[in-house]
Every structure is written in structure tokens, then in C-alpha cells.
Design a protein around this motif. Structure first.
Motif, PDB file in Angstrom:
ATOM      1  N   LEU A 197       0.762  -1.287   0.207  1.00 32.16           N
ATOM      2  CA  LEU A 197      -0.074  -0.035  -0.006  1.00 32.16           C
ATOM      3  C   LEU A 197       0.806   1.196   0.059  1.00 32.16           C
ATOM      4  CD1 LEU A 197      -3.058  -0.470   2.184  1.00 32.16           C
ATOM      5  CD2 LEU A 197      -3.020   0.437  -0.104  1.00 32.16           C
ATOM      6  N   ILE A 198       1.949   1.449   0.640  1.00 35.88           N
ATOM      7  CA  ILE A 198       2.937   2.406   0.660  1.00 35.88           C
ATOM      8  C   ILE A 198       3.438   2.712  -0.820  1.00 35.88           C
ATOM      9  CG2 ILE A 198       5.137   3.231   1.533  1.00 35.88           C
ATOM     10  CD1 ILE A 198       4.674   1.940   4.029  1.00 35.88           C
ATOM     11  N   ALA A 199       3.788   1.849  -1.417  1.00 35.11           N
ATOM     12  CA  ALA A 199       4.068   1.788  -2.601  1.00 35.11           C
ATOM     13  C   ALA A 199       3.078   2.448  -3.742  1.00 35.11           C
ATOM     14  CB  ALA A 199       4.599   0.407  -3.283  1.00 35.11           C
ATOM     15  N   LEU A 200       2.009   2.020  -3.652  1.00 33.82           N
ATOM     16  CA  LEU A 200       0.855   2.221  -4.353  1.00 33.82           C
ATOM     17  C   LEU A 200       0.325   3.864  -3.974  1.00 33.82           C
ATOM     18  CD1 LEU A 200      -1.625  -1.074  -4.201  1.00 33.82           C
ATOM     19  CD2 LEU A 200      -0.475   0.132  -6.246  1.00 33.82           C
ATOM     20  N   ILE A 201       0.431   3.928  -2.760  1.00 30.18           N
ATOM     21  CA  ILE A 201       0.111   5.475  -2.279  1.00 30.18           C
ATOM     22  C   ILE A 201       1.203   6.293  -2.799  1.00 30.18           C
ATOM     23  CG2 ILE A 201      -0.234   6.956  -0.207  1.00 30.18           C
ATOM     24  CD1 ILE A 201      -1.429   4.330   0.994  1.00 30.18           C
ATOM     25  N   ALA A 202       2.218   5.967  -2.968  1.00 26.95           N
ATOM     26  CA  ALA A 202       3.223   6.840  -3.403  1.00 26.95           C
ATOM     27  C   ALA A 202       3.115   7.236  -4.979  1.00 26.95           C
ATOM     28  CB  ALA A 202       4.713   6.192  -3.302  1.00 26.95           C
ATOM     29  N   ILE A 203       2.643   6.239  -5.609  1.00 31.50           N
ATOM     30  CA  ILE A 203       2.253   6.264  -6.978  1.00 31.50           C
ATOM     31  C   ILE A 203       1.213   7.115  -7.248  1.00 31.50           C
ATOM     32  CG2 ILE A 203       1.553   5.174  -8.985  1.00 31.50           C
ATOM     33  CD1 ILE A 203       3.160   2.715  -8.205  1.00 31.50           C
ATOM     34  N   ARG A 204       0.365   6.994  -6.479  1.00 31.60           N
ATOM     35  CA  ARG A 204      -1.212   7.709  -6.281  1.00 31.60           C
ATOM     36  C   ARG A 204      -0.915   9.301  -6.056  1.00 31.60           C
ATOM     37  NH1 ARG A 204      -6.860   7.006  -3.593  1.00 31.60           N
ATOM     38  NH2 ARG A 204      -7.737   8.770  -4.551  1.00 31.60           N
ATOM     39  N   PRO A 259       0.046   3.845   7.393  1.00 36.21           N
ATOM     40  CA  PRO A 259       1.229   2.626   7.032  1.00 36.21           C
ATOM     41  C   PRO A 259       2.662   2.899   7.728  1.00 36.21           C
ATOM     42  CG  PRO A 259       0.461   3.673   4.945  1.00 36.21           C
ATOM     43  CD  PRO A 259      -0.408   4.192   6.126  1.00 36.21           C
ATOM     44  N   VAL A 260       2.732   4.455   7.921  1.00 38.38           N
ATOM     45  CA  VAL A 260       4.460   4.723   8.004  1.00 38.38           C
ATOM     46  C   VAL A 260       4.558   4.514   9.673  1.00 38.38           C
ATOM     47  CG1 VAL A 260       5.763   6.495   8.347  1.00 38.38           C
ATOM     48  CG2 VAL A 260       4.833   5.991   6.119  1.00 38.38           C
ATOM     49  N   THR A 261       3.292   4.797  10.460  1.00 33.38           N
ATOM     50  CA  THR A 261       3.385   4.564  11.614  1.00 33.38           C
ATOM     51  C   THR A 261       3.555   2.926  12.176  1.00 33.38           C
ATOM     52  OG1 THR A 261       1.043   4.883  11.982  1.00 33.38           O
ATOM     53  CG2 THR A 261       2.460   6.664  12.307  1.00 33.38           C
ATOM     54  N   GLY A 262       2.538   2.272  11.429  1.00 35.16           N
ATOM     55  CA  GLY A 262       2.784   0.962  11.718  1.00 35.16           C
ATOM     56  C   GLY A 262       4.157   0.378  11.319  1.00 35.16           C
ATOM     57  N   ILE A 263       4.667   0.578  10.157  1.00 33.79           N
ATOM     58  CA  ILE A 263       5.915   0.070   9.797  1.00 33.79           C
ATOM     59  C   ILE A 263       6.961   0.502  10.796  1.00 33.79           C
ATOM     60  CG2 ILE A 263       7.876   0.335   8.207  1.00 33.79           C
ATOM     61  CD1 ILE A 263       5.670  -1.478   7.293  1.00 33.79           C
TER      62      ILE A 263
END
Length: 186
Positions: free
Chosen positions: A60-67, A106-110
Motif C-alpha cells: 500500500l505504501i508503494a501504491l500510495i506513493a504512485i497515487r 502505514p508509516v506509523t505501522g511500519i
């Protein structure tokens, strides 16, 4: 009216990313809420779901960066002129908040996982440890992850409610601009 609506549609890439990320986020929320209720015994079952949750979060982090990149390089269609000013402001605020939460959750989760005593596994592959375990930082980021997730749930509910209002009450074509079906009528 359909031609006018097609001129106001989001790009195909924006639509695809919206629905893919939206479904992944809803799946992650459901998985996250379910997995935290699992018992810790027998060992391994609960952790396998946590690892799946983390793996999907990384995707999701990768998809969100693309978005975010796509959104920054492709201007969305303007809202129709008949939308009242307070709704325009609220819409922009909710969208900005959603983007912020799509990054922070997601960043806080990671980060909580990085500072945990357990390694992060990406679909079964152990990732290199980026920091030594730190229970204080792990708790800080995990608490932030949980709090921000609750905020995200509330904002998503507001977003969906507004979309449904535009579709069934206002019947103004706003939802259809993001519809995967380009021929869907108002």
C-alpha cells in the motif's frame, strides 16, 4: 449529459488507483481489527496474520506513493459550479486528510514494527532490520498507528457518505466521475 460527465471524469489511472487503494485499505482495516482480537496461543497463527497485514501495508505504501505522484502531475477535474462553497471546502479538507492518513497510517505501522523485537516479513521474506528494538518507540508508533487508524475509519465513512449523498440525493454526477464504469448514468 454523459458527454459532459466524461469530460469531467478522472483519468483511468486515477480511477484505478482510487479503487485499488480503497479496497486494499478497507481490507487492511478489516484484517487489522480482526487480527488484534486473535489469541496469542497457539503461537504462530496470530503472527502470520500480523505479517500478512504488514506485507499488504508495504504494498500500500508503494501504491500510495504512485497515487500521490499521479495526483501531483495530473490535475483532477473541477467540481461543478453548482456545488456550494462549504461543500467544496469540506471536500478538499477531507481529501487532503485522506492523503495525509494514507501516508501516516502505514508509516506509523511500519515504524512500530521496525522498533519491535520481531523482524518484518514481506510475504514470508525477512527484511533487514533498520533499527534495534526499542520498546518505548515501538509503543509510541503503535499507539499512533491505532489512533490514526480510528481517525481514518471516521474520514472514510464521511467520504463514502458524501459519495452516496451525491449519487442518491443530489444526483449530480460527482460519484460517476470516479466510477470504473465510464458509461454509468447519473
Amino acid at each position: 449529459m454523459v458527454d459532459q460527465l466524461n469530460n469531467q471524469r478522472y483519468t483511468t489511472v486515477a480511477i484505478l488507483l482510487h479503487w485499488l487503494i480503497g479496497l486494499c485499505i478497507i481490507g487492511e482495516l478489516a484484517l487489522g481489527l480482526w487480527m488484534v482480537e486473535l489469541p496469542k496461543d497457539p503461537p504462530g497463527i496470530r503472527s502470520s496474520y500480523f505479517n500478512l497485514h504488514k506485507s499488504i501495508g508495504i504494498v500500500l505504501i508503494a501504491l500510495i506513493a504512485i497515487r500521490i505522484f499521479w495526483r501531483a502531475t495530473h490535475r483532477p477535474p473541477e467540481l461543478p459550479a453548482n456545488i456550494v462553497a462549504w461543500q467544496v471546502k469540506l471536500s478538499k479538507a477531507v481529501h487532503h486528510l485522506l492523503y495525509l492518513l494514507m501516508v501516516l497510517v502505514p508509516v506509523t505501522g511500519i515504524l512500530g514494527s521496525i522498533y519491535s523485537k520481531y523482524p518484518i516479513k514481506f510475504f514470508g521474506e525477512v527484511l533487514p532490520r533498520l533499527a534495534e528494538p526499542d520498546p518505548v518507540l515501538k509503543e509510541l508508533f503503535s499507539d499512533a498507528h491505532i489512533f490514526l487508524t480510528k481517525v481514518m475509519i471516521a474520514v472514510i465513512v464521511l467520504h463514502i457518505a458524501a459519495a452516496l449523498k451525491h449519487r442518491f440525493i443530489d444526483k449530480d454526477g460527482i460519484l460517476q466521475r470516479m466510477s470504473p464504469c465510464s458509461k454509468c448514468s447519473k
